[in-house]
Scaffold this motif. Sequence first.
Motif, PDB file in Angstrom:
ATOM      1  N   ARG A 158      39.312   6.469 -12.752  1.00 56.07           N
ATOM      2  CA  ARG A 158      39.384   6.509 -11.281  1.00 56.07           C
ATOM      3  C   ARG A 158      38.968   5.166 -10.687  1.00 56.07           C
ATOM      4  N   GLU A 159      37.998   4.498 -11.304  1.00 56.05           N
ATOM      5  CA  GLU A 159      37.643   3.163 -10.827  1.00 56.05           C
ATOM      6  C   GLU A 159      38.825   2.221 -10.954  1.00 56.05           C
ATOM      7  N   ARG A 160      39.540   2.286 -12.082  1.00 56.94           N
ATOM      8  CA  ARG A 160      40.685   1.404 -12.283  1.00 56.94           C
ATOM      9  C   ARG A 160      41.796   1.688 -11.280  1.00 56.94           C
ATOM     10  N   ARG A 161      41.997   2.962 -10.963  1.00 59.82           N
ATOM     11  CA  ARG A 161      43.094   3.323 -10.050  1.00 59.82           C
ATOM     12  C   ARG A 161      42.731   3.124  -8.586  1.00 59.82           C
TER      13      ARG A 161
ATOM     14  N   ARG B 182      25.530  20.532 -27.511  1.00 61.09           N
ATOM     15  CA  ARG B 182      25.999  19.180 -27.808  1.00 61.09           C
ATOM     16  C   ARG B 182      27.505  19.156 -28.029  1.00 61.09           C
ATOM     17  N   GLY B 183      27.996  20.051 -28.871  1.00 62.58           N
ATOM     18  CA  GLY B 183      29.431  20.096 -29.143  1.00 62.58           C
ATOM     19  C   GLY B 183      30.238  20.469 -27.920  1.00 62.58           C
ATOM     20  N   TRP B 184      29.710  21.382 -27.115  1.00 68.53           N
ATOM     21  CA  TRP B 184      30.418  21.795 -25.893  1.00 68.53           C
ATOM     22  C   TRP B 184      30.536  20.621 -24.924  1.00 68.53           C
ATOM     23  N   LEU B 185      29.469  19.839 -24.788  1.00 64.05           N
ATOM     24  CA  LEU B 185      29.493  18.695 -23.877  1.00 64.05           C
ATOM     25  C   LEU B 185      30.467  17.624 -24.357  1.00 64.05           C
ATOM     26  N   LEU B 186      30.502  17.391 -25.654  1.00 59.16           N
ATOM     27  CA  LEU B 186      31.452  16.405 -26.177  1.00 59.16           C
ATOM     28  C   LEU B 186      32.894  16.856 -25.976  1.00 59.16           C
ATOM     29  N   GLU B 187      33.140  18.134 -26.143  1.00 61.22           N
ATOM     30  CA  GLU B 187      34.489  18.638 -25.914  1.00 61.22           C
ATOM     31  C   GLU B 187      34.846  18.564 -24.430  1.00 61.22           C
ATOM     32  N   LEU B 188      33.878  18.819 -23.562  1.00 61.48           N
ATOM     33  CA  LEU B 188      34.103  18.681 -22.123  1.00 61.48           C
ATOM     34  C   LEU B 188      34.467  17.241 -21.782  1.00 61.48           C
ATOM     35  N   ALA B 189      33.757  16.289 -22.380  1.00 61.39           N
ATOM     36  CA  ALA B 189      34.066  14.878 -22.143  1.00 61.39           C
ATOM     37  C   ALA B 189      35.456  14.536 -22.649  1.00 61.39           C
ATOM     38  N   ARG B 190      35.778  14.989 -23.849  1.00 63.88           N
ATOM     39  CA  ARG B 190      37.084  14.698 -24.428  1.00 63.88           C
ATOM     40  C   ARG B 190      38.211  15.244 -23.552  1.00 63.88           C
ATOM     41  N   ALA B 191      38.077  16.478 -23.109  1.00 62.99           N
ATOM     42  CA  ALA B 191      39.113  17.101 -22.277  1.00 62.99           C
ATOM     43  C   ALA B 191      39.235  16.410 -20.927  1.00 62.99           C
ATOM     44  N   THR B 192      38.100  16.009 -20.352  1.00 62.60           N
ATOM     45  CA  THR B 192      38.112  15.329 -19.050  1.00 62.60           C
ATOM     46  C   THR B 192      38.787  13.972 -19.156  1.00 62.60           C
ATOM     47  N   MET B 193      38.458  13.214 -20.186  1.00 60.96           N
ATOM     48  CA  MET B 193      39.064  11.894 -20.369  1.00 60.96           C
ATOM     49  C   MET B 193      40.569  12.013 -20.591  1.00 60.96           C
TER      50      MET B 193
ATOM     51  N   GLU C 276      42.135  12.837 -17.219  1.00 65.28           N
ATOM     52  CA  GLU C 276      42.108  11.687 -16.309  1.00 65.28           C
ATOM     53  C   GLU C 276      43.141  10.624 -16.701  1.00 65.28           C
ATOM     54  N   GLY C 277      43.618  10.697 -17.936  1.00 64.93           N
ATOM     55  CA  GLY C 277      44.650   9.761 -18.371  1.00 64.93           C
ATOM     56  C   GLY C 277      44.137   8.417 -18.823  1.00 64.93           C
ATOM     57  N   GLY C 278      42.890   8.359 -19.253  1.00 63.48           N
ATOM     58  CA  GLY C 278      42.322   7.094 -19.684  1.00 63.48           C
ATOM     59  C   GLY C 278      42.973   6.563 -20.949  1.00 63.48           C
ATOM     60  N   SER C 279      43.188   5.249 -20.997  1.00 63.93           N
ATOM     61  CA  SER C 279      43.787   4.615 -22.176  1.00 63.93           C
ATOM     62  C   SER C 279      42.981   3.404 -22.621  1.00 63.93           C
ATOM     63  N   ASP C 280      41.741   3.325 -22.199  1.00 63.95           N
ATOM     64  CA  ASP C 280      40.875   2.194 -22.522  1.00 63.95           C
ATOM     65  C   ASP C 280      40.153   2.498 -23.829  1.00 63.95           C
ATOM     66  N   ALA C 281      40.567   1.845 -24.902  1.00 60.82           N
ATOM     67  CA  ALA C 281      39.989   2.117 -26.216  1.00 60.82           C
ATOM     68  C   ALA C 281      38.534   1.682 -26.317  1.00 60.82           C
ATOM     69  N   ALA C 282      38.073   0.830 -25.406  1.00 61.20           N
ATOM     70  CA  ALA C 282      36.676   0.408 -25.424  1.00 61.20           C
ATOM     71  C   ALA C 282      35.748   1.462 -24.838  1.00 61.20           C
ATOM     72  N   HIS C 283      36.319   2.420 -24.113  1.00 63.84           N
ATOM     73  CA  HIS C 283      35.514   3.470 -23.482  1.00 63.84           C
ATOM     74  C   HIS C 283      36.084   4.848 -23.823  1.00 63.84           C
TER      75      HIS C 283
END
Length: 233
Positions: free
Chosen positions: A75-78, A15-26, A29-36
Motif C-alpha cells: 500500500r505504501e508503494r501504491r 505462532r503458525g496461525w499468525l504466520l499464515e495470516l501474514a502469508r495470506a494478507t501479503m 495485497e499483491g506484494g512482489s518485493d522479494a526483500a520483504h
Amino acid sequence: MPEAKEGQAEPAELRGWLLELARATMLREGGSDAAHDIDHILRVMTLAETIQRREGGELSVIWAAVALHDIGQERERRQGGDHALIGAQMAAELLRGTPFPQEAIPAVQEAIADHRLVAGRRPRSLEGQVLYDADKLDALGAIGIGRLYMITGRRGQRVYAPLPEDLVLPLTPLRVRELRDRPDYSPSIEFQLLFEDLPEKLCTATGRQLARQRYAFMCEFFRRLEAEARGEC
C-alpha cells in the motif's frame, strides 16, 4: 506465556496461525518485493525469538508484530505514506474478533508503528525493541546485502555509486527516503547513509551482540566493492 483464555488460540497454535495470516494478507495485497516476503518474516521471527529468550517481552505480542510488520509495504508503494503506520492499522483490523488476545492488539500496533529504521525514533516497548532489533539484523550481513540488491535492482538502480556531490550531511530520515527514488542510488549509498554504527544503535544487548559480526561482514564487502568499482583490485 499464560494459558490461553477461552476462545483464544493455544500458544503452540498461535505462532503458525499468525504466520499464515501474514502469508495470506501479503498474497491478497499483491506484494512482489522479494526483500520483504514471507522468507523475511520467517527469518525475523527466528531472530526475535532468540532475542526474546534473553531479553524478555510478551511472546504473543512479538509473534504478531513480527508476522504483520511489513503487510503495509504494498500500500505504501501504491498510495504513499509510511508502511509501518499503514501496517499498524491493518494489523488491528486483521486481529479484531480472532483467537488473538484482543487486549494485546494496541501493543502489537505500537510495535509495528515503531519498527522502521528511517522513522528516526526508538521503539517505546520491549516488544517493539525486540521486533526492531530482529528486523534490523535481517538487514545486516550476507542476507542484508542480498536484500539491498533486491530492492535497488527492482528500481533499476546502480550496483555501485559514490555519495552524490549535492548531498549535505547529515540527512534527515525523510531525506533518505526521498533519495531512494533517484536513479543514481545504490546499496553502497544506503550503507553509508543508514548503516554507520548500526549495531550500537540497536535496542537490546542481545541485538547488538548479534549485529556486530554481520555488520563487520558488510563493511568488508562494501570496501571491496568500492575498490573494484575504482579498478583498484
